[in-house]
Write a protein that holds these residues in place. Sequence first.
Motif, PDB file in Angstrom:
ATOM      1  N   GLN A   1       0.824  -1.205   0.000  1.00 20.58           N
ATOM      2  CA  GLN A   1       0.000   0.000   0.000  1.00 20.58           C
ATOM      3  C   GLN A   1       0.858   1.255   0.000  1.00 20.58           C
ATOM      4  N   ALA A   2       1.940   1.253   0.775  1.00 21.63           N
ATOM      5  CA  ALA A   2       2.838   2.406   0.807  1.00 21.63           C
ATOM      6  C   ALA A   2       3.489   2.608  -0.558  1.00 21.63           C
ATOM      7  N   SER A   3       3.876   1.529  -1.213  1.00 26.21           N
ATOM      8  CA  SER A   3       4.475   1.631  -2.541  1.00 26.21           C
ATOM      9  C   SER A   3       3.487   2.212  -3.542  1.00 26.21           C
ATOM     10  N   CYS A   4       2.254   1.775  -3.468  1.00 27.35           N
ATOM     11  CA  CYS A   4       1.227   2.289  -4.368  1.00 27.35           C
ATOM     12  C   CYS A   4       0.980   3.766  -4.131  1.00 27.35           C
ATOM     13  N   ARG A   5       0.945   4.171  -2.859  1.00 28.40           N
ATOM     14  CA  ARG A   5       0.753   5.591  -2.563  1.00 28.40           C
ATOM     15  C   ARG A   5       1.899   6.416  -3.136  1.00 28.40           C
ATOM     16  N   LEU A   6       3.123   5.909  -3.041  1.00 27.76           N
ATOM     17  CA  LEU A   6       4.273   6.625  -3.595  1.00 27.76           C
ATOM     18  C   LEU A   6       4.161   6.780  -5.104  1.00 27.76           C
ATOM     19  N   GLU A   7       3.588   5.788  -5.758  1.00 28.87           N
ATOM     20  CA  GLU A   7       3.425   5.825  -7.208  1.00 28.87           C
ATOM     21  C   GLU A   7       2.189   6.609  -7.634  1.00 28.87           C
ATOM     22  N   GLY A   8       1.358   7.007  -6.665  1.00 34.12           N
ATOM     23  CA  GLY A   8       0.176   7.795  -6.974  1.00 34.12           C
ATOM     24  C   GLY A   8      -1.071   6.986  -7.249  1.00 34.12           C
ATOM     25  N   PHE A   9      -1.041   5.701  -6.958  1.00 37.58           N
ATOM     26  CA  PHE A   9      -2.220   4.853  -7.155  1.00 37.58           C
ATOM     27  C   PHE A   9      -3.087   4.885  -5.907  1.00 37.58           C
ATOM     28  N   THR A  10      -4.395   4.715  -6.104  1.00 38.71           N
ATOM     29  CA  THR A  10      -5.295   4.580  -4.968  1.00 38.71           C
ATOM     30  C   THR A  10      -5.864   3.166  -4.989  1.00 38.71           C
ATOM     31  N   LEU A  11      -5.957   2.581  -3.831  1.00 35.16           N
ATOM     32  CA  LEU A  11      -6.434   1.204  -3.716  1.00 35.16           C
ATOM     33  C   LEU A  11      -7.745   1.161  -2.949  1.00 35.16           C
ATOM     34  N   ASN A  12      -8.594   0.258  -3.346  1.00 36.19           N
ATOM     35  CA  ASN A  12      -9.799  -0.036  -2.573  1.00 36.19           C
ATOM     36  C   ASN A  12      -9.471  -1.239  -1.717  1.00 36.19           C
ATOM     37  N   GLU A  13      -9.396  -1.029  -0.431  1.00 34.32           N
ATOM     38  CA  GLU A  13      -8.984  -2.097   0.474  1.00 34.32           C
ATOM     39  C   GLU A  13     -10.133  -3.077   0.687  1.00 34.32           C
TER      40      GLU A  13
END
Length: 56
Positions: free
Chosen positions: A23-35
């Motif tokens: 999740q932290a990696s995705c946030r750094l890349e600018g992606f949003t995730l639906n948990e």
Amino acid sequence: MAHKLTDKQKSALWQQRRAASYQASCRLEGFTLNELALKGEDAQARLESLRRQYGQ
């Protein structure tokens, strides 16, 4: 006195850390995730449903 973790506890801890890292990696890349909040029996039921749906 510290207690050693069981294999099940180690696995759960590793999965939690892995998910947090992803999740932290995705946030750094600018992606949003639906948990997803599926756990245990709910996740198993969902897998069985998808297997029936896709014929596997």
